[in-house]
Scaffold this motif. Structure first.
Motif, short mmCIF file in Angstrom:
data_model
loop_
_atom_site.label_atom_id
_atom_site.label_comp_id
_atom_site.label_asym_id
_atom_site.label_seq_id
_atom_site.Cartn_x
_atom_site.Cartn_y
_atom_site.Cartn_z
N ILE A 14 24.76 6.00 -15.70
CA ILE A 14 23.49 6.56 -16.18
C ILE A 14 22.37 6.24 -15.19
CG2 ILE A 14 21.71 6.37 -17.97
CD1 ILE A 14 24.07 6.03 -19.98
N ILE A 15 22.32 5.00 -14.72
CA ILE A 15 21.29 4.60 -13.74
C ILE A 15 21.42 5.45 -12.48
CG2 ILE A 15 20.55 2.73 -12.20
CD1 ILE A 15 21.20 0.80 -14.56
N CYS A 16 22.64 5.60 -11.97
CA CYS A 16 22.86 6.40 -10.77
C CYS A 16 22.47 7.86 -11.01
CB CYS A 16 24.32 6.31 -10.32
SG CYS A 16 24.75 4.69 -9.65
N LEU A 85 13.60 1.79 -1.43
CA LEU A 85 12.70 2.94 -1.36
C LEU A 85 11.68 2.92 -2.50
CD1 LEU A 85 12.10 5.50 0.29
CD2 LEU A 85 13.65 6.73 -1.24
N MET A 86 12.14 2.64 -3.71
CA MET A 86 11.22 2.59 -4.84
C MET A 86 10.25 1.42 -4.72
SD MET A 86 11.81 5.31 -6.45
CE MET A 86 10.67 5.06 -7.78
N ALA A 87 10.70 0.30 -4.16
CA ALA A 87 9.79 -0.84 -3.94
C ALA A 87 8.73 -0.47 -2.91
CB ALA A 87 10.59 -2.06 -3.49
N VAL A 127 12.37 0.60 -10.18
CA VAL A 127 12.74 -0.60 -9.42
C VAL A 127 13.62 -1.48 -10.30
CG1 VAL A 127 11.85 -2.75 -8.42
CG2 VAL A 127 10.76 -0.58 -7.84
N PHE A 128 13.22 -1.66 -11.55
CA PHE A 128 14.02 -2.47 -12.48
C PHE A 128 15.38 -1.83 -12.77
CE2 PHE A 128 9.98 -4.62 -13.67
CZ PHE A 128 10.39 -5.92 -13.38
N LEU A 129 15.42 -0.51 -12.90
CA LEU A 129 16.71 0.16 -13.10
C LEU A 129 17.65 -0.10 -11.93
CD1 LEU A 129 15.83 3.66 -14.61
CD2 LEU A 129 17.08 1.80 -15.71
#
Length: 163
Positions: A14-16, A85-87, A127-129
């Motif tokens: 799901i995260i991916c 990337l999200m960070a 980022v947490f995901l």
């Protein structure tokens, strides 16, 4: 973590899938209206000198990461790339919000409708995901042999037989 153990693969899938949707959508939105994206990146007080590179590099990286998330043996590396990337996006938004007199918007589509603070929290959530996905995959001894993402993995199956 025993609660997550039987569902670990589903949670990672799901995260991916969420990252694939996010990155493909964001990259396509940027590329479909490339001129607008290029101009907006060029207006950024932080990215002005490298705006031309960034306007091609960001959507390219997003698409590469999305593709990597589909391949099981690259999934952990792709989650690390997603996290990074999200960070970076999150740090950029934080810097723009707190240290820039001008706040340009270089996101497109649905994300363009968000305010900067909402966008910051949205990015922090992703980022947490990514961190959760990384932790679950690293703790899994067989993350290299996991199956590719299949939509039926993340959707409920009503035809389950119990013996």
């Amino acid at each position: 973590m025993k609660l997550f153990k039987p569902h670990k693969q589903h949670i990672v899938s799901i995260i991916c899938l969420l990252f694939i949707i996010l990155f493909v959508y964001a990259a396509c939105t940027k590329l479909l209206d490339y001129e607008k994206f290029r101009v907006q990146v060029g207006q950024s007080p932080v990215l002005t000198s490298i705006g031309g590179w960034i306007s091609w590099l960001v959507p390219g990286i997003e698409l590469v990461i999305a593709f990597m998330l589909i391949i099981p043996r690259l999934r952990l590396l792709a989650l690390y790339a997603s996290f990074s990337l999200m960070a970076m996006f999150t740090a950029y938004i934080f810097i723009i919000l707190h240290y820039s007199p001008f706040v340009p918007c270089s996101c497109g589509g649905i994300l363009e409708k968000m305010g900067w603070e909402e966008h910051l929290f949205f990015n922090i959530g992703f980022v947490f995901l990514a961190m959760i996905g990384i932790l679950l995959l690293e703790k899994s001894a067989n993350h290299r042999t996991s199956s590719p993402i299949v939509i039926s993995e993340v959707l409920p199956n009503d035809n389950i037989e119990v013996s």
